[in-house]
Design a protein around this motif. Structure first.
Motif, short mmCIF file in Angstrom:
data_model
loop_
_atom_site.label_atom_id
_atom_site.label_comp_id
_atom_site.label_asym_id
_atom_site.label_seq_id
_atom_site.Cartn_x
_atom_site.Cartn_y
_atom_site.Cartn_z
N ASP A 70 51.44 45.09 23.34
CA ASP A 70 52.17 45.35 24.58
C ASP A 70 51.85 44.29 25.61
O ASP A 70 51.16 44.53 26.59
N GLN A 71 52.33 43.09 25.39
CA GLN A 71 52.04 41.98 26.30
C GLN A 71 52.75 42.12 27.64
O GLN A 71 52.31 41.54 28.62
N ALA A 72 53.82 42.87 27.71
CA ALA A 72 54.54 43.00 28.98
C ALA A 72 53.67 43.64 30.04
O ALA A 72 53.81 43.37 31.23
N ARG A 73 52.75 44.51 29.66
CA ARG A 73 51.88 45.18 30.63
C ARG A 73 50.71 44.30 31.05
O ARG A 73 50.05 44.59 32.02
N ARG A 74 50.42 43.28 30.31
CA ARG A 74 49.28 42.42 30.63
C ARG A 74 49.80 41.18 31.37
O ARG A 74 50.09 40.18 30.76
N THR A 75 49.85 41.31 32.66
CA THR A 75 50.47 40.26 33.45
C THR A 75 49.48 39.51 34.33
O THR A 75 49.87 38.65 35.09
N ASP A 76 48.20 39.87 34.27
CA ASP A 76 47.22 39.19 35.11
C ASP A 76 47.06 37.74 34.69
O ASP A 76 47.07 37.41 33.51
N HIS A 104 39.19 36.78 37.89
CA HIS A 104 39.14 38.23 37.66
C HIS A 104 40.48 38.70 37.12
O HIS A 104 41.51 38.08 37.37
N LEU A 105 40.44 39.78 36.36
CA LEU A 105 41.64 40.42 35.84
C LEU A 105 41.57 41.89 36.20
O LEU A 105 40.51 42.50 36.16
N LEU A 106 42.71 42.47 36.53
CA LEU A 106 42.74 43.86 36.96
C LEU A 106 43.31 44.80 35.91
O LEU A 106 43.12 46.00 36.00
N SER A 107 44.04 44.29 34.93
CA SER A 107 44.67 45.17 33.95
C SER A 107 43.86 45.22 32.66
O SER A 107 42.97 44.41 32.44
N GLY A 108 44.19 46.19 31.84
CA GLY A 108 43.55 46.31 30.53
C GLY A 108 42.24 47.08 30.60
O GLY A 108 41.78 47.46 31.68
N ASN A 109 41.65 47.28 29.45
CA ASN A 109 40.42 48.06 29.40
C ASN A 109 39.18 47.19 29.24
O ASN A 109 38.08 47.70 29.11
N LEU A 110 39.34 45.88 29.27
CA LEU A 110 38.21 44.97 29.16
C LEU A 110 37.95 44.34 30.53
O LEU A 110 38.84 43.77 31.14
N PHE A 111 36.73 44.48 31.01
CA PHE A 111 36.33 43.91 32.29
C PHE A 111 35.61 42.60 32.00
O PHE A 111 34.67 42.57 31.21
N VAL A 112 36.05 41.51 32.61
CA VAL A 112 35.49 40.19 32.36
C VAL A 112 35.03 39.59 33.68
O VAL A 112 35.79 39.55 34.64
N GLU A 113 33.78 39.14 33.72
CA GLU A 113 33.22 38.50 34.91
C GLU A 113 32.77 37.08 34.56
O GLU A 113 31.70 36.90 34.00
N SER A 180 22.66 24.46 35.65
CA SER A 180 23.89 25.21 35.94
C SER A 180 24.49 25.64 34.60
O SER A 180 24.33 24.95 33.59
N TYR A 181 25.14 26.80 34.63
CA TYR A 181 25.74 27.31 33.41
C TYR A 181 26.88 28.26 33.73
O TYR A 181 26.94 28.85 34.80
N LEU A 182 27.77 28.36 32.78
CA LEU A 182 28.87 29.30 32.85
C LEU A 182 28.36 30.59 32.24
O LEU A 182 27.80 30.59 31.15
N SER A 183 28.52 31.70 32.95
CA SER A 183 28.10 33.01 32.46
C SER A 183 29.31 33.93 32.47
O SER A 183 29.94 34.11 33.52
N VAL A 184 29.64 34.49 31.31
CA VAL A 184 30.78 35.40 31.22
C VAL A 184 30.28 36.71 30.62
O VAL A 184 29.73 36.72 29.52
N VAL A 185 30.47 37.79 31.37
CA VAL A 185 30.06 39.12 30.92
C VAL A 185 31.30 39.92 30.58
O VAL A 185 32.26 39.97 31.37
N PHE A 186 31.30 40.55 29.41
CA PHE A 186 32.41 41.36 28.94
C PHE A 186 31.94 42.81 28.82
O PHE A 186 30.97 43.08 28.12
N THR A 187 32.62 43.72 29.50
CA THR A 187 32.30 45.15 29.37
C THR A 187 33.61 45.95 29.29
O THR A 187 34.65 45.51 29.80
N LEU A 188 33.55 47.09 28.66
CA LEU A 188 34.71 47.97 28.58
C LEU A 188 34.78 48.83 29.83
O LEU A 188 33.76 49.35 30.29
N ARG A 189 35.97 48.99 30.37
CA ARG A 189 36.16 49.90 31.51
C ARG A 189 36.10 51.32 31.00
O ARG A 189 36.53 51.62 29.90
N GLU A 190 35.59 52.20 31.83
CA GLU A 190 35.54 53.62 31.44
C GLU A 190 36.71 54.38 31.99
O GLU A 190 37.39 54.02 32.84
#
Length: 190
Positions: A70-76, A104-113, A180-190
């Motif tokens: 369902d790519q239409a819902r993922r518009t961030d 940042h992304l607001l949609s979906g169930n995956l939170f990415v920082e 310096s480093y790139l840090s990306v944290v992935f967590t599932l939204r509840e």
């Protein structure tokens, strides 16, 4: 009357074809279907059979499941220009570790920082980071000893780490500055 499912599948077939840089005629040929059938599928006028979807998937080198996402819902979409990341004052953050949020992304169930982390001259080693999710680090400059649980590795510019962030982790020793480093944290939204 067009079926909503057929329209979604058709839109996905067309999007995947265009992303692959393949013409409709080329895809029809390699998939073994007529150009007119492909056109009707892409416009959502017909519901393709499973066999036809398998042929299209092979022609596009993707799994059949891609037609049902369902790519239409993922518009961030987030674009942060160089040097324009938002400086984040993290509560309880380690002194002299500067965090610049890169998106940042607001949609979906995956939170990415995604953060650009810079150790300022007064930064000290810190090995007790611990939080939910997965963490990916890509080192841009400097050399450090990085601890993950009982394991310690030497890390320098160009190296990367990927791990479960629920274990204690962090920089055990700063060997060459600046760091310096790139840090990306992935967590599932509840």
């Amino acid at each position: 009357m067009r079926s909503l499912s057929a329209a979604r599948i058709g839109a996905q077939v067309r999007a995947l074809r265009m992303a692959a840089g393949v013409s409709a005629g080329q895809l029809a040929l390699v998939s073994g279907i007529s150009s007119s059938m492909l056109s009707r599928i892409e416009r959502g006028l017909v519901s393709p059979s499973v066999e036809t979807l398998e042929r299209l998937a092979q022609g596009l080198h993707v799994p059949v499941s891609r037609f049902f996402s369902d790519q239409a819902r993922r518009t961030d979409f987030c674009h942060v220009r160089a040097g324009r990341g938002v400086l984040v004052d993290r509560i309880g953050a380690v002194a002299d570790y500067r965090y610049a949020l890169l998106g940042h992304l607001l949609s979906g169930n995956l939170f990415v920082e995604p953060y650009l982390v810079t150790l300022l001259p007064g930064a000290d080693p810190y090995v007790t980071f611990q939080h939910p999710g997965l963490k990916f680090l890509y080192f841009l400059s400097g050399e450090v000893r990085y601890r993950y649980g009982a394991k310690v590795v030497e890390v320098r510019a160009g190296d990367s780490l990927l791990f479960d962030a629920t274990a204690l982790h962090g920089i055990e020793a700063i060997q060459v500055q600046p760091v310096s480093y790139l840090s990306v944290v992935f967590t599932l939204r509840e």
